[in-house]
Scaffold this active site. Sequence first.
Site, PDB file in Angstrom:
ATOM      1  N   GLU A 183      -3.916  -1.059  -2.789  1.00  0.00           N
ATOM      2  CA  GLU A 183      -3.233   0.070  -2.168  1.00  0.00           C
ATOM      3  C   GLU A 183      -1.772   0.006  -2.577  1.00  0.00           C
ATOM      4  O   GLU A 183      -1.196  -1.081  -2.670  1.00  0.00           O
ATOM      5  CB  GLU A 183      -3.347  -0.014  -0.640  1.00  0.00           C
ATOM      6  CG  GLU A 183      -2.569   1.110   0.060  1.00  0.00           C
ATOM      7  CD  GLU A 183      -2.852   1.236   1.546  1.00  0.00           C
ATOM      8  OE1 GLU A 183      -3.258   0.228   2.158  1.00  0.00           O
ATOM      9  OE2 GLU A 183      -2.649   2.332   2.091  1.00  0.00           O
TER      10      GLU A 183
ATOM     11  N   GLU B 140     -11.019   4.046   7.634  1.00  0.00           N
ATOM     12  CA  GLU B 140     -10.852   3.654   9.039  1.00  0.00           C
ATOM     13  C   GLU B 140     -10.330   4.804   9.922  1.00  0.00           C
ATOM     14  O   GLU B 140      -9.368   4.675  10.657  1.00  0.00           O
ATOM     15  CB  GLU B 140     -10.012   2.380   9.186  1.00  0.00           C
ATOM     16  CG  GLU B 140      -8.616   2.368   8.683  1.00  0.00           C
ATOM     17  CD  GLU B 140      -7.874   1.072   9.028  1.00  0.00           C
ATOM     18  OE1 GLU B 140      -6.812   1.159   9.644  1.00  0.00           O
ATOM     19  OE2 GLU B 140      -8.362  -0.038   8.689  1.00  0.00           O
TER      20      GLU B 140
HETATM   21  O1  AHR Z   1      -4.134  -3.002   4.413  1.00  0.00           O
HETATM   22  C1  AHR Z   1      -3.074  -2.344   5.010  1.00  0.00           C
HETATM   23  C2  AHR Z   1      -3.541  -1.218   5.918  1.00  0.00           C
HETATM   24  O2  AHR Z   1      -4.356  -1.725   6.924  1.00  0.00           O
HETATM   25  C3  AHR Z   1      -4.391  -0.167   5.272  1.00  0.00           C
HETATM   26  O3  AHR Z   1      -3.653   0.813   4.656  1.00  0.00           O
HETATM   27  C4  AHR Z   1      -5.148   0.399   6.416  1.00  0.00           C
HETATM   28  O4  AHR Z   1      -6.388   0.933   6.028  1.00  0.00           O
HETATM   29  C5  AHR Z   1      -5.260  -0.758   7.376  1.00  0.00           C
HETATM   30  O5  AHR Z   1      -4.920  -0.427   8.661  1.00  0.00           O
END
Ligand code: AHR
Length: 678
Positions: free
Chosen positions: A64, A406
């Site tokens: 990410e 999520e």
């Molecule tokens: O991994 C960091 C964050 O944690 C992600 O963006 C999210 O999906 C989770 O809450």
Amino acid sequence: MNKIETVKPARPVLGLRMVIWVLGVALASPTFDGRAESPAPVLTLDLAQPGKSISPDLMGIFFEDINYAADGGLYAELVQNRSFEYRATEQLNWNPMTAWELTTRDGGRGSLQIADAVPLHPHNPYYVVVETQEPGAGVGLVNSGFDGIAIQAGESYEFSVFARQLFTGNRWGGKGVLERAAKFVVQLETKDRVVLGAATLELSGRDWQRLAASITATNTDSGARLVVLSVTKGGVALDEISLFPRKTFQARANGLRADLAQAIADLKPKFMRFPGGCLVHGHGLGNMYRWKDSIGPIQQRRGQPNLWGYHQSLGLGYFEYFQFCEDIGAKPLPVVPAGVCCQNADHQGGTGQRGVPLEEMPAHIQDVLDLVEWANGPTNSTWGAKRAAAGHPASFNLQYLGVGNEDHITPVFKKRFQLIHDALKARHPEITIIGTTGPFHSGEDYEAGWKIADELRLAMVDEHYYEKPEWFLNNLERYDKYDRAKSQVYVGEYAAHESNRANTWRSALAEAAYLTSLERNGDIVRLASYAPLLAKQGRTQWRPDMIYFNNTDLLRSANYYVQQLFGQNAGDVYLTPTLAPATTNLAVSCVRDSRTSEVILKLVNHGATIPALHVRLLGDKQIAPTAMQTVLSGDLAAVNALDKPAVILPQTARIPVGRSFTCEVLANSLTVIRLEAR
Ligand code: AHR
């Protein structure tokens, strides 16, 4: 996203209070138990058992763009704000000139302005105009990179810019005519203007054109600058000013930082999730990650605010991602928004969960279907042709597709998820759709997510949890209890979080123990990825992470080495070992790699040293007389740091083995023994 916070950098040395706390927990907890085991345990393994088929793809990575993981990180671009698109909506003190400044050299006189009259591309509206009234030794602009530009003596750098002439020197009474070329000097300089390398360029014409030059550096400097100097009178427009090291990972153009990409490749991930995380669904409907904005020529990509508080250029977009997957032998696992934005991002200027208006859902769904066609479709399909035009006529073999990250499981979510799901199922039954069960391992969203999974008979669901190390040790049987008739599981985000957020060996050891349970349940837990993957020093919004880096170095955390050992020692068949007497603090798993017939034993001891573990191998399979043993061990509170990167480091040795052998299993250790077939 269950936590958004600013945290201090990890402290390599824990304070006295913390040491007392850690010791207290270690002594009191039934899960990190310092007492010796007795009597000597015997581990019996029947090598002739057929075993249980488990996922060959279990160990993967989660990428990410958080913590400057992409721009300023894995994406090798060295220029910050190369297309002058930074805005105050991203950071209050930002504007299109952020990271840039005017420079005039030896008698030079002129100015810089931001303009948008004739943009390079509608997705890239702003550019800079350099007006040179008196060139002197140059009038131009300086870019300070992402906290400086790291330049290495002897290495070459690829500079490029889009430029057009606007007017010549006759504006100020000179005799210039437009045909006269504008000239530039491009320099790499130290902060004190010592030149590290230079090139010259010429421009003539009123249409945007790309100019490029290579520069080889004569000296090393980790805090260098890029300087573009106009040395002729007149006005020029410049945009997409870029500088890449020639040495990117596998020498890819528009490529990735070689050392970071190699560290990721060394994990031997079987899949790679992208683009997140919360970045997938964004902090408002307008902020969702739209994959189509991330492909094509970089000057045509539509950058956007990153919900983690900075700018995403999308230079590391879907093409670069799929190509990287192919380069490292990982299957792509893209995640698309489920037609809703993030429920938790209100405090970042976001809206909370909102649904794409139902009348816009057909277009949203079409984007998802187009992604599959872009990845896998023939070159004569609309989107397959775009992939081919980008240089990859062969299919990328997309198998997995996540829908939603999520999300809060509401009726708004459910409606949109189902529309996407049904369309995908109808058009692409070959794709494994992965649903979501909210941000936690239990609770309302988890239950509701699973209910949808049951109703739709989803192939797989994504579970997320960030918990204390003890939680992991206390939940080693979680998946033993899962119903095998239901959806399979992708543990899409997990990490053991200490209360001080440090990457302690204790957290990594708990993850190692947990991974033995995922291997044992590899028939139902098909995929798992630790999160997040990358974090830039001084730009970290979330801790802990797996790999930390600055512009020149990187740090592999203890958690990295655990992931690496499981990734490098994966199998596709689970062999059930027995341990007698039952040994509370020893988590064991055993897999076979069918390609090589090797049998890999993993022992995670979260208690005191076991001086003699007797291993008895049954069945008539022959094994080699020695095996490769790799051990990770250390103090529970130990942490790798940039200035002390090897506190927790794998130690390898060949050890004698046979039908029956004995080994010492160190306190608080992960031991991997690779038994080779003979
Ligand atoms: O991994 C960091 C964050 O944690 C992600 O963006 C999210 O999906 C989770 O809450």
